[in-house]
Design a protein around this motif. Structure first.
Motif, PDB file in Angstrom:
ATOM      1  N   SER A  43      -3.673  11.826  -7.448  1.00  0.00           N
ATOM      2  CA  SER A  43      -3.519  12.244  -8.849  1.00  0.00           C
ATOM      3  C   SER A  43      -2.097  12.678  -9.137  1.00  0.00           C
ATOM      4  CB  SER A  43      -4.485  13.394  -9.167  1.00  0.00           C
ATOM      5  OG  SER A  43      -4.122  14.568  -8.444  1.00  0.00           O
ATOM      6  N   VAL A  44      -1.362  13.074  -8.096  1.00  0.00           N
ATOM      7  CA  VAL A  44       0.040  13.477  -8.267  1.00  0.00           C
ATOM      8  C   VAL A  44       0.982  12.297  -8.087  1.00  0.00           C
ATOM      9  CG1 VAL A  44       1.893  14.951  -7.345  1.00  0.00           C
ATOM     10  CG2 VAL A  44      -0.454  15.831  -7.503  1.00  0.00           C
ATOM     11  N   HIS A  45       0.727  11.471  -7.039  1.00  0.00           N
ATOM     12  CA  HIS A  45       1.703  10.454  -6.652  1.00  0.00           C
ATOM     13  C   HIS A  45       1.303   9.012  -7.003  1.00  0.00           C
ATOM     14  CE1 HIS A  45       3.847  13.527  -4.417  1.00  0.00           C
ATOM     15  NE2 HIS A  45       2.726  13.856  -3.785  1.00  0.00           N
ATOM     16  N   ALA A  46       0.030   8.764  -7.310  1.00  0.00           N
ATOM     17  CA  ALA A  46      -0.385   7.374  -7.542  1.00  0.00           C
ATOM     18  C   ALA A  46      -1.446   7.290  -8.629  1.00  0.00           C
ATOM     19  CB  ALA A  46      -0.900   6.759  -6.238  1.00  0.00           C
ATOM     20  N   ARG A  47      -1.299   8.095  -9.647  1.00  0.00           N
ATOM     21  CA  ARG A  47      -2.294   8.120 -10.731  1.00  0.00           C
ATOM     22  C   ARG A  47      -2.398   6.743 -11.398  1.00  0.00           C
ATOM     23  NH1 ARG A  47      -4.410  12.234 -13.950  1.00  0.00           N
ATOM     24  NH2 ARG A  47      -3.001  13.755 -12.981  1.00  0.00           N
ATOM     25  N   GLY A  48      -3.638   6.259 -11.565  1.00  0.00           N
ATOM     26  CA  GLY A  48      -3.900   5.007 -12.255  1.00  0.00           C
ATOM     27  C   GLY A  48      -3.635   3.764 -11.442  1.00  0.00           C
ATOM     28  N   MET A  66       0.525   1.876  -0.703  1.00  0.00           N
ATOM     29  CA  MET A  66       1.301   2.881  -1.441  1.00  0.00           C
ATOM     30  C   MET A  66       1.825   4.016  -0.565  1.00  0.00           C
ATOM     31  SD  MET A  66      -1.351   3.164  -4.630  1.00  0.00           S
ATOM     32  CE  MET A  66      -2.145   1.677  -5.232  1.00  0.00           C
ATOM     33  N   GLU A  67       1.557   3.995   0.723  1.00  0.00           N
ATOM     34  CA  GLU A  67       1.922   5.149   1.554  1.00  0.00           C
ATOM     35  C   GLU A  67       3.416   5.429   1.575  1.00  0.00           C
ATOM     36  OE1 GLU A  67       1.904   4.985   5.741  1.00  0.00           O
ATOM     37  OE2 GLU A  67       1.599   2.819   5.839  1.00  0.00           O
ATOM     38  N   ALA A  68       4.231   4.397   1.379  1.00  0.00           N
ATOM     39  CA  ALA A  68       5.683   4.599   1.409  1.00  0.00           C
ATOM     40  C   ALA A  68       6.214   5.281   0.157  1.00  0.00           C
ATOM     41  CB  ALA A  68       6.386   3.256   1.604  1.00  0.00           C
ATOM     42  N   MET A  69       5.362   5.422  -0.871  1.00  0.00           N
ATOM     43  CA  MET A  69       5.810   6.009  -2.133  1.00  0.00           C
ATOM     44  C   MET A  69       6.062   7.509  -2.033  1.00  0.00           C
ATOM     45  SD  MET A  69       3.242   3.950  -4.679  1.00  0.00           S
ATOM     46  CE  MET A  69       3.534   5.107  -6.004  1.00  0.00           C
ATOM     47  N   ALA A  70       5.350   8.187  -1.114  1.00  0.00           N
ATOM     48  CA  ALA A  70       5.497   9.648  -0.982  1.00  0.00           C
ATOM     49  C   ALA A  70       5.032  10.078   0.400  1.00  0.00           C
ATOM     50  CB  ALA A  70       4.689  10.372  -2.062  1.00  0.00           C
ATOM     51  N   ALA A  71       5.664  11.114   0.912  1.00  0.00           N
ATOM     52  CA  ALA A  71       5.277  11.606   2.241  1.00  0.00           C
ATOM     53  C   ALA A  71       3.828  12.083   2.244  1.00  0.00           C
ATOM     54  CB  ALA A  71       6.207  12.744   2.660  1.00  0.00           C
TER      55      ALA A  71
END
Length: 684
Positions: free
Chosen positions: A269-274, A341-346
């Protein structure tokens, strides 16, 4: 025999005019304590593995601490429980370091669940994980007030907070939900600070759970300590194997999976909403977990189901398998978009790696267990846990902790003495034979040097053993009633001062209910029952009642307890004069671990009862009996309400494992001994 410089220093410290006598006016040299200390010094000098059974009253804590501290090497001490860890760190070590005049830095290190997590507390404060129960809210508020003044963050400082409280998981972190170096409180993290302090200390006190909980260098911190440690002491070592097998295997629980789904929902919900239908994916995983729990049925007696094949015992194989596969598919479906999507945020990378590990663990439980492991299913009213453990910690001890090979034939250490630490294992109960094989064999220590030091207590004079006959058969409907009556009769003669140890929670409930019925609402004695208050509170109430003068308004206490009260409870003096054990503490034959160990012995032609069940009962009985006499002036009676101790052939072996108490052969002798105890107390 050549006496080393360390041994000379140790002998000097324990001499009548040595540093211990000077610093502590009540200290008196004991031959057994000095002999043990000398053996520990020799083991440290030679970098050996030493196993010491030190009977109650020997003073084993000073016997291993003095040589270890005087050696000048870094010391790591592991205790069985956090309570013993706190006692050693807060009382014994400071007193001894002061007596020896050593400028040493000391640290205490516990698992992360013992420390306040500032990030988790902030989330509760912001309402992200706000509990609804008013009592829980009040407890959280108390934690928040304390958080502003604590230096260590150790929840043990909050005496009013029971470790089983639902508040604890709200304000502590786990390896899974810790956000790591991205945390806003990383620099002030109490776990990190405790580990840093431990790495800088000369003496570190840990517990057995931490020793085994995670041997990975990044997690527990213990693996970082061991290479730089010269002496490792395992105190209360009789618990080492049972604790070790709990942590050496694999565990997967409904709480882990449901908690994972909710953490994924929060992170996405913080890093990959939608970017995916996270709500549906996470809800599907939670529902799949609940379906698996439903397939486990009602919680069985004891809460455990054996699991020899691919399906837990008693469950429908097809339905269980279908639910397990559906759970795996639901977890994989959640991991698929996360992998992209794991590379988008730690934070996304952490939850992906965590989910991949859970999927690997789930696949392990979908296959058959290894031959040298035991697997079982723990079923609660709403939760379940899948567990798999080795049958002993022998291989782990040799390969991952000791780092050495022990020559079993020549009983010698074949390791290069220029590397690694000396290991000292000690307890009051480690075995019936001279080799202490009950402890040594499952811990992989055959070939270690073994020493037995007898208790200095005069048991024939100080204690009596009573086996009431005739008596209802253990396990019968009348048995608990008769145990309660015997305990009540004895307690009324003694003004309380009675501890009843039970082998099951069912017996605990039956006996305590019978005692309260016998006394009535306004009886002259108070019945304290394990589980109705924290352990420490029960012990303090019992001690206060036993120490109080027998005024007309004073109420004595009967404490009825099970499990953890069989050991680690110290009630010296006239506070405790009667210990009643309801029946012989044989391991429950339907326990999965007991079943597996029995099968393993039988497969190699050994007798499960003689070689496993009987030694286990002997050690547990000895631990329970050890609550009675705690000093040279104590006197009391041990009543074992199990006629098998007198009528069965193996009873003699169990009696031989107990301290050499005077045998009370009749009810008249039992009552006379109690009367003498009451008169002795009145004269004091």
């Amino acid at each position: 025999m050549v006496v080393s410089s360390l041994q000379n220093a140790v002998l000097a410290a324990f001499s009548p005019d040595g540093s211990l006598s000077v610093a502590e006016p009540g200290f008196r040299p004991r031959a057994g304590q000095t002999a043990m200390a000398s053996a520990v010094a020799e083991a440290i000098e030679n970098r050996e593995v030493l196993v010491v059974e030190a009977g109650t009253g020997v003073g084993k804590t000073y016997a291993y601490l003095v040589p270890a501290l005087l050696s000048g090497q870094r010391l790591l001490v592991s205790t069985a429980t956090k309570a013993l860890q706190d006692q050693l760190f807060a009382r014994d070590l400071p007193r001894l370091v002061g007596a020896l005049g050593l400028p040493l830095r000391m640290a205490r290190l516990k698992g992360r669940s013992s420390y306040l997590c500032l990030e988790r507390l902030e989330r509760v404060r912001q309402g992200k994980t706000a509990p609804q129960d008013p009592q829980v809210l009040r407890a959280v508020a108390a934690v928040e007030r304390w958080s502003k003044i604590t230096r260590t963050g150790d929840l043990g400082e909050l005496s009013a907070l029971d470790e089983r409280s639902p508040v604890v998981p709200l304000v502590t972190s786990t390896k899974d939900n810790c956000v790591g170096s991205d945390c806003a409180h990383w620099q002030d993290c109490h776990v990190n600070l405790a580990r840093q302090e431990a790495m800088q200390a000369d003496v570190v006190v840990i517990n057995h759970h931490l020793l085994f909980a995670d041997m990975d260098v990044r997690e527990s911190g213990v693996a970082q300590l061991l290479p730089s440690t010269g002496v490792v002491v395992i105190d209360e070592a009789h618990q080492l194997n049972d604790i070790g097998v709990q942590f050496a295997g694999e565990t997967l629980s409904s709480q882990q999976l449901i908690g994972y789904a909710r953490d994924v929902l929060r992170s996405t919900s913080v890093h990959a909403r939608g970017m995916a239908d996270w709500l549906v994916l996470c809800a599907t995983l939670e529902q799949a977990m609940r379906e698996l729990r439903l397939q486990a049925g009602k919680p069985p007696v004891g809460g455990r189901l054996p699991w020899q094949g691919v399906t837990p015992q008693g469950l429908d194989a097809q339905r269980w398998r279908a639910a397990l596969v559906h759970l795996g598919q639901s977890l994989r479906a959640l991991l698929t978009p996360l992998a992209v999507m794991e590379a988008m945020a730690a934070d996304l990378q952490r939850v992906y790696e965590r989910g991949a590990e859970l999927l690997t663990r789930l696949a392990r439980f979908a296959a058959a267990a290894d031959e040298d492991c035991v697997r079982w299913l723990e079923v609660g009213t709403q939760q379940l846990r899948m567990l798999e453990s080795p049958l002993s910690i022998a291989r782990i001890m040799r390969e991952r902790l000791l780092g050495r090979v022990l020559d079993e034939e020549n009983h010698s250490d074949q390791r290069n003495l220029d590397k690694g630490a000396s290991w000292i294992f000690t307890s009051a109960t480690l075995g019936r034979d001279a080799q202490l094989s009950w402890f040594v064999e499952p811990c992989g220590l055959r070939g270690a040097r073994v020493l037995k030091v007898d208790s200095p207590f005069d048991y024939p004079r100080q204690a009596g053993l009573y086996i009431p006959q005739p008596f209802a058969a253990a396990g019968s409907a009348q048995h608990s009633q008769q145990v309660a009556q015997l305990a009540l009769d004895g307690a009324q003669r003694l003004g309380g001062r009675t501890l009843v140890l039970t082998t099951t929670l069912k017996a605990l409930n039956s006996i305590s209910a019978a005692l309260r019925n016998g006394l009535g609402l306004f009886g002259e004695l108070e019945v304290l029952v394990q589980g109705e208050a924290p352990k420490l509170a029960l012990i303090q109430r019992f001690m206060a009642a036993g120490a109080a003068p027998q005024a007309p308004s004073a109420r004595g206490c009967i404490l009825v307890a099970s499990a953890t009260f069989w050991e680690g409870v110290d009630l010296p003096g006239d506070v405790l004069q009667l210990v009643v054990i309801d029946k012989l503490p044989f391991p429950p034959p339907d326990d999965p671990l007991v079943e597996a160990r029995s099968r393993q012995l039988q497969s190699v032609g050994r007798h499960a009862f003689q070689d496993y069940m009987l030694p286990e009962a002997a050690m547990a009985l000895k631990q329970g009996a050890g609550r009675l006499i705690r000093s040279e002036t104590d006197q009391g009676v041990l009543a074992v309400c199990d006629a098998r101790l007198a009528t069965m052939a193996y009873g003699a072996e169990l009696v031989a494992a107990l301290p050499p108490m005077q045998l009370l052969l009749s009810q008249g002798e039992f009552e006379a001994r109690l009367e003498a105890l009451a008169q002795r107390r009145d004269k004091a």
